[in-house]
Design an enzyme around this catalytic site. Structure first.
Site, PDB file in Angstrom:
ATOM      1  CG  ASN A 102      -1.691   1.261   1.414  1.00 50.92           C
ATOM      2  OD1 ASN A 102      -1.790   2.068   0.484  1.00 50.92           O
ATOM      3  ND2 ASN A 102      -2.279   1.453   2.590  1.00 50.92           N
ATOM      4  CE  LYS A 141       0.091   3.381   4.822  1.00 49.69           C
ATOM      5  NZ  LYS A 141       0.095   3.558   6.249  1.00 49.69           N
TER       6      LYS A 141
HETATM    7  C1  PEP Z   1      -0.875   0.003   5.931  1.00 48.27           C
HETATM    8  O1  PEP Z   1      -0.883   1.177   5.620  1.00 48.27           O
HETATM    9  O2  PEP Z   1      -1.787  -0.722   5.532  1.00 48.27           O
HETATM   10  C2  PEP Z   1       0.219  -0.491   6.746  1.00 48.27           C
HETATM   11  C3  PEP Z   1       0.124  -1.681   7.254  1.00 48.27           C
HETATM   12  O3  PEP Z   1       1.298   0.358   6.947  1.00 48.27           O
HETATM   13  P1  PEP Z   1       2.713  -0.010   7.617  1.00 48.27           P
HETATM   14  O4  PEP Z   1       3.159  -1.326   7.044  1.00 48.27           O
HETATM   15  O5  PEP Z   1       3.613   1.112   7.248  1.00 48.27           O
HETATM   16  O6  PEP Z   1       2.470  -0.127   9.098  1.00 48.27           O
END
Ligand code: PEP
Length: 245
Positions: free
Chosen positions: A8, A10
């Site tokens: 992801n 983002k």
């Molecule tokens: C996410 O955004 O779904 C996530 C799990 O982020 P991170 O791995 O950075 O904690």
């Protein structure tokens, strides 16, 4: 069950990052036993999909309506037209910042599945709920209210404790096992035997160093990875861990 490891990105990713998408797609070919996907910003979907034909590029959200007056939103047909093959719905960052309700998340999942998109439906508890000892009950209720009531081919659920996302804190293997067992129970209750085939991913600060032990937990069928999915050198070792028998 074939594990799914999805990144992801983002709100990260410009044209200059397409080389990283290429490196991830090329590296993932070494692990055919694992399904790998990257959910990139909407602006990058089409270019990413063109850059890595045959590799799964996904979206991070989708609107439930099929068209209309929804300024700034993207519908399922736009995603498939751009080359996406899956979508995340109900990420906690959207549930919080965009105040997405369970009903809205359910509608998004139903629209995406009906359009032939895979769906990663996220659930997870806040730190306060975890500290109060109510995590399993809260996540079960959130899941029950968010699950699509339609054909579920392509559905995966991601358990992402909010306090573990982007914080470096990871849930203990015992807590993950307890929650994934509860989620499996809710999926079986909702869908019968088909609920046994829905992949349950863990998400929350997954990285190369903790992935091997997380993937050994019962009912962990993959991972949703944020920060560690941005670079091939961080992400591919997680895929490699998922490929271990
Ligand atoms: C996410 O955004 O779904 C996530 C799990 O982020 P991170 O791995 O950075 O904690």
């Amino acid at each position: 069950m074939r594990k799914l490891v999805a990144g992801n990105w983002k709100m990260h990713g410009l044209a200059a990052d397409l080389d990283e998408v290429r490196a991830i797609a090329a590296g993932a070919q070494r692990f055919p036993s694992v399904e790998v996907a990257l959910c990139v910003p909407a602006t990058l979907i089409e270019r990413a999909a063109r850059a890595v034909p045959g590799f799964a590029i996904g979206a991070q959200d989708v609107h439930f309506a099929d068209r209309g007056a929804h300024t700034g939103c993207v519908c399922t047909a736009m995603l498939t037209d751009a080359g996406a093959s899956l979508a995340i719905v109900g990420h906690s960052e959207r549930r919080e910042a965009q105040r997405e309700s369970d009903a809205e998340v359910k509608a998004k999942a139903e629209a995406a599945l009906a359009a032939g998109l895979g769906v990663i439906l996220c659930v997870g508890e806040s730190p306060e709920v975890r500290e109060a000892g109510d995590a399993v009950a809260a996540v079960s209720a959130q899941l029950d209210a968010s699950l699509p009531r339609c054909a579920i081919d392509g559905l995966a659920v991601a358990y992402e404790p909010i306090w573990a996302i982007g914080t470096g804190k990871v849930a203990s293997c015992e807590d993950i096992a307890e929650m994934h067992r509860a989620i499996r129970g809710r999926l079986l209750a909702a869908y019968g035997d088909a609920g046994g085939q829905v992949r349950i991913l863990y998400g929350g600060s997954v990285k190369a160093s903790n992935a091997p032990e997380i993937f050994e937990v019962a009912d962990v069928d993959g991972a949703l990875v944020g920060g560690a999915s941005l670079r091939a050198e961080d992400f591919l070792p997680i895929v490699e861990a998922a490929a271990r028998p």
